[in-house]
Design an enzyme around this catalytic site. Structure first.
Site, mmCIF file in Angstrom:
data_model
loop_
_atom_site.group_PDB
_atom_site.id
_atom_site.type_symbol
_atom_site.label_atom_id
_atom_site.label_comp_id
_atom_site.label_asym_id
_atom_site.label_seq_id
_atom_site.Cartn_x
_atom_site.Cartn_y
_atom_site.Cartn_z
ATOM 1 N N HIS A 85 54.181 40.740 36.635
ATOM 2 C CA HIS A 85 54.098 42.051 37.285
ATOM 3 C C HIS A 85 53.512 43.074 36.310
ATOM 4 C CE1 HIS A 85 55.371 45.842 39.138
ATOM 5 N NE2 HIS A 85 55.472 45.165 40.266
ATOM 6 N N GLU A 154 47.542 43.806 42.470
ATOM 7 C CA GLU A 154 48.112 45.135 42.244
ATOM 8 C C GLU A 154 47.064 46.030 41.572
ATOM 9 O OE1 GLU A 154 52.521 45.051 40.719
ATOM 10 O OE2 GLU A 154 51.313 43.838 39.379
#
Length: 230
Positions: A85, A154
Site C-alpha cells: 500500500h 492507487e
C-alpha cells in the site's frame, strides 16, 4: 488505522443488512487492522463478506517485532491481504523488493495478495507515471502466481487530497497495467478518493474490475452505496 473491536462490531451491525440486495457475483472484502481480525472473523463466519489483512511479513516467524505472519493470518480464516500500500511505501520503507517477498509469502500460505501500485504527484508531473508503475510491476511480480492475484492502482496524488483522477484516465493506466501481465483476467481495482458520488462513473469503465476504498469505507451507509453501485 481506524476502528476498535467494539467499533468494528457496530459497523457490521449497520453494514451487513444493506448487502441483502447486492448481486451475488460481487465480492465484498473488509481489510481491517490486526486487532480487529479476531472479532471480524467470528462475526463474518458463513457470511458473504471476505476478510483481509493490511499487511503480511515474508517470514513465517522470527525476530520481526511489530510484524505479522502468514500462519497468524490464515488461522483466522482470512482470504486476502493488502501488500505494498502507498502508505507502507511512503512511511515505512517498503520497497519493490520487500513487496515481492510479501507477495510470495501471502501466496505460499494460500492468501490472495492485493498488490498496490501507483505514482506520486511529482512523478506524474514529470511524465514518469507509466515508467514508475511498470517498474513496480516488473520488480514486484517476480515469481508471483498471477492466477492468485489482485492489483490495485492507487494514484497517490488523488488520495485524500481533493484532486481526483478522472475515471477515463484511471481506465487508461489500468489498461497499461493489464498489458504488462501474463494473465489477462487478473482483477484490477482503482483506489483513489473513491466515494458514493463517483462510484457509478468509475465502475462504468471497461478496465476497472473493482475498487479499493479508503476513508469512504468507514461509514457503513456510504460504503454499502459503493458496494451497491449502479
Amino acid at each position: 488505522m481506524f476502528k476498535t473491536q467494539r467499533e468494528s462490531s457496530e459497523f457490521l451491525q449497520e453494514f451487513m443488512p444493506k448487502l441483502e440486495q447486492t448481486p451475488p457475483e460481487r465480492e465484498v472484502v473488509l481489510c481491517v487492522p490486526f486487532t480487529d481480525l479476531g472479532v471480524m472473523s467470528k462475526n463474518l463466519h458463513n457470511s458473504r463478506v471476505q476478510l483481509g489483512a493490511q499487511n503480511i511479513h515474508w517470514a513465517d516467524e522470527g525476530a520481526f517485532t511489530g510484524e505479522i505472519s502468514g500462519p497468524m493470518l490464515t488461522e483466522l480464516g482470512l482470504r486476502y491481504v493488502v501488500v505494498g500500500h502507498s502508505e507502507r511505501r511512503q512511511y515505512f520503507g517498503e520497497t519493490d523488493k520487500t513487496v515481492n517477498q510479501r507477495l510470495l509469502a501471502a501466496q505460499r500460505h494460500g492468501l490472495i495478495p492485493i498488490l498496490c501500485v501507483g505514482e506520486t504527484k511529482q512523478q506524474r508531473d514529470a511524465g514518469e507515471a507509466e515508467s514508475h508503475i511498470s517498474q513496480q510491476l516488473v520488480e514486484g511480480l517476480v515469481d508471483v502466481d498471477q492466477q492468485q492475484l489482485v492489483i490495485a492502482y492507487e494514484p497517490i496524488w488523488a488520495i485524500g487530497t481533493g484532486d481526483t483522477c478522472e475515471a477515463t484516465e484511471a481506465n487508461r493506466i489500468m489498461g497499461l497495467i493489464r498489458s504488462q501481465l501474463k494473465v489477462a483476467d487478473v482483477p484490477i481495482q482503482y483506489g483513489g478518493s473513491v466515494k458514493p458520488a463517483n462510484i457509478d462513473q468509475i465502475m462504468a469503465q471497461p478496465e476497472i474490475d473493482g475498487v479499493l476504498v479508503g476513508g469512504a469505507s468507514l461509514d457503513p451507509g456510504g460504503f454499502a452505496r459503493i458496494v451497491n453501485y449502479q
